[in-house]
Design an enzyme around this catalytic site. Sequence first.
Site, PDB file in Angstrom:
ATOM      1  N   TYR A   1      15.331 -10.816   3.856  1.00  0.00           N
ATOM      2  CA  TYR A   1      16.360  -9.996   3.213  1.00  0.00           C
ATOM      3  C   TYR A   1      17.711 -10.706   3.186  1.00  0.00           C
ATOM      4  O   TYR A   1      18.509 -10.513   2.273  1.00  0.00           O
ATOM      5  CB  TYR A   1      16.548  -8.668   3.956  1.00  0.00           C
ATOM      6  CG  TYR A   1      15.624  -7.558   3.547  1.00  0.00           C
ATOM      7  CD1 TYR A   1      14.271  -7.621   3.806  1.00  0.00           C
ATOM      8  CD2 TYR A   1      16.128  -6.422   2.911  1.00  0.00           C
ATOM      9  CE1 TYR A   1      13.426  -6.598   3.454  1.00  0.00           C
ATOM     10  CE2 TYR A   1      15.290  -5.383   2.554  1.00  0.00           C
ATOM     11  CZ  TYR A   1      13.941  -5.470   2.819  1.00  0.00           C
ATOM     12  OH  TYR A   1      13.116  -4.450   2.474  1.00  0.00           O
TER      13      TYR A   1
ATOM     14  N   ASP B   1      -1.254  -7.567   8.933  1.00  0.00           N
ATOM     15  CA  ASP B   1      -2.316  -7.008   8.079  1.00  0.00           C
ATOM     16  C   ASP B   1      -3.195  -6.052   8.881  1.00  0.00           C
ATOM     17  O   ASP B   1      -3.527  -4.947   8.439  1.00  0.00           O
ATOM     18  CB  ASP B   1      -3.141  -8.130   7.418  1.00  0.00           C
ATOM     19  CG  ASP B   1      -3.580  -9.233   8.378  1.00  0.00           C
ATOM     20  OD1 ASP B   1      -3.103  -9.256   9.532  1.00  0.00           O
ATOM     21  OD2 ASP B   1      -4.398 -10.078   7.974  1.00  0.00           O
TER      22      ASP B   1
ATOM     23  N   LYS C   1       3.072 -12.270  11.869  1.00  0.00           N
ATOM     24  CA  LYS C   1       2.032 -13.012  11.139  1.00  0.00           C
ATOM     25  C   LYS C   1       2.017 -14.417  11.727  1.00  0.00           C
ATOM     26  O   LYS C   1       2.203 -15.417  11.024  1.00  0.00           O
ATOM     27  CB  LYS C   1       2.362 -12.987   9.633  1.00  0.00           C
ATOM     28  CG  LYS C   1       1.260 -13.497   8.728  1.00  0.00           C
ATOM     29  CD  LYS C   1       0.071 -12.567   8.619  1.00  0.00           C
ATOM     30  CE  LYS C   1      -1.039 -13.223   7.810  1.00  0.00           C
ATOM     31  NZ  LYS C   1      -2.281 -12.432   7.806  1.00  0.00           N
TER      32      LYS C   1
ATOM     33  N   ASP D   1       7.320   2.752   5.799  1.00  0.00           N
ATOM     34  CA  ASP D   1       6.918   3.683   4.734  1.00  0.00           C
ATOM     35  C   ASP D   1       5.510   4.203   4.987  1.00  0.00           C
ATOM     36  O   ASP D   1       5.231   5.394   4.845  1.00  0.00           O
ATOM     37  CB  ASP D   1       6.947   2.992   3.356  1.00  0.00           C
ATOM     38  CG  ASP D   1       8.270   3.196   2.627  1.00  0.00           C
ATOM     39  OD1 ASP D   1       9.306   3.329   3.316  1.00  0.00           O
ATOM     40  OD2 ASP D   1       8.268   3.220   1.379  1.00  0.00           O
TER      41      ASP D   1
ATOM     42  N   ASP E   1      10.028  -2.832   6.809  1.00  0.00           N
ATOM     43  CA  ASP E   1      10.256  -2.041   5.596  1.00  0.00           C
ATOM     44  C   ASP E   1       8.936  -1.447   5.120  1.00  0.00           C
ATOM     45  O   ASP E   1       8.841  -0.247   4.828  1.00  0.00           O
ATOM     46  CB  ASP E   1      10.855  -2.949   4.507  1.00  0.00           C
ATOM     47  CG  ASP E   1      11.065  -2.209   3.195  1.00  0.00           C
ATOM     48  OD1 ASP E   1      11.610  -1.094   3.237  1.00  0.00           O
ATOM     49  OD2 ASP E   1      10.661  -2.738   2.146  1.00  0.00           O
TER      50      ASP E   1
HETATM   51  C1  IPM Z   1      14.759   1.009   3.208  1.00  0.00           C
HETATM   52  C2  IPM Z   1      14.855   0.717   1.747  1.00  0.00           C
HETATM   53  C3  IPM Z   1      15.797  -0.457   1.571  1.00  0.00           C
HETATM   54  C4  IPM Z   1      15.195  -1.649   2.264  1.00  0.00           C
HETATM   55  C5  IPM Z   1      16.141  -0.784   0.104  1.00  0.00           C
HETATM   56  C6  IPM Z   1      16.741   0.414  -0.595  1.00  0.00           C
HETATM   57  C7  IPM Z   1      17.032  -1.979   0.006  1.00  0.00           C
HETATM   58  O1  IPM Z   1      13.602   0.480   1.205  1.00  0.00           O
HETATM   59  O2  IPM Z   1      15.780   1.361   3.816  1.00  0.00           O
HETATM   60  O3  IPM Z   1      13.657   0.903   3.754  1.00  0.00           O
HETATM   61  O4  IPM Z   1      14.340  -2.338   1.701  1.00  0.00           O
HETATM   62  O5  IPM Z   1      15.584  -1.916   3.408  1.00  0.00           O
HETATM   63 MG    MG Z   2      12.003   0.777   2.577  1.00  0.00          MG
END
Ligand code: IPM
Ligand code: MG
Length: 356
Positions: free
Chosen positions: A142, A223, A191, A251, A247
């Site tokens: 990032y 993975d 990884k 999710d 990230d």
């Molecule tokens: C998160 C989001 C952000 C990230 C985006 C919006 C840049 O997906 O906070 O997880 O990738 O960190």
């Molecule tokens: Mg995210």
Amino acid sequence: MNKNIAIIKGDGIGPEIVNEAMGVLDAVAARFGHTFTYTDAPMGGNAIDAFGVPLPDSSLETCLASDSVLLGAVGGPKWDSQPSVNRPERGLLKLRGAMKLYSNVRPARMFSDLSAACPLRPDIAARGIDFVVVRELIGGVYFGEHSTEEADGEQKATDIMSYTEHEIRRVAHVAFQMAQKRRKRVTSIDKANVLDTSRLWRRVVTEVAKVYPDVELLHMYVDNAAMQIVRDPSQFDVIVTENLFGDILSDEASQITGSIGMIPSSSMGEGTRGLYEPIHGSAPDIAGQDKANPIGTILAAAMMLRYSFDMAAEADAIEAAVDETLKAGIRCGDIWQEGCALVGCREMGRQIRSRI
Ligand code: IPM
Ligand code: MG
């Protein structure tokens, strides 16, 4: 106590959910005798429209001068065609970097009243889902160099992923200290069979583990981890991982609880100031319709009280009010089930406030 809170309402449903969280904070202030002062800090697509940039300097200054920052969500299709350096998300990344928020904590907990929403097989869900993802937030790919160039008659794009020992060490400490207060198990995800950054990650995390002999450390490839999170999430207590893996896995972790709209997160650096936000996005499809679930943001405000302001009783009061509201069968659309009362964003906020 007197606290200055920078407010980033953001885009899409951001303003609606943040308004409800502020209402709950006001109810806490009234009950416990605190004063919360709010200062708006525009960020995201709305800031691009108004100021031409996703994070104006004045907003950054407001955040840096605050005791903590509460954020709704940023982004939306309207700004998808912006050049990558001027996308709404860039504002968020710049803010994380400028506030030096290196550790991002995202709990994945299944609320017992919402177990029907869990997408996993009932026998898997019954083992329980209660773990925390600690994501490194200002390093890795990032924050490496990005470039796109012309090479041999075609476009070539490069993103550089790098980590230094101190960047890994400081977030590892956060994970181990969190595990000490929980079930005392850290799973470090990398990884290391392919990446140098991961081999360094594994070595440094293993060193840090020696300071915490009461905590068990396991290593897992990313993975495999993605698979284990859906196969048996009960094996996890604290996960620690680098920025991009975190990230993606956070999710996945939130989705298996069945209620992504309920999950808050904190981002912190060295001091007590943090950035608190729900983990979901700006949901432009339902923006402005009073349909969004404000609970993720309300629980983010509770995290702010607990971790930045040392107000444990106040945070408990918010979390209890949320639990009681759910127990009373009150639900927004994303978590609605047969036999429950369907309410909008404002009414959900009112219901929770009334239980503070
Ligand atoms: C998160 C989001 C952000 C990230 C985006 C919006 C840049 O997906 O906070 O997880 O990738 O960190
Ligand atoms: Mg995210």
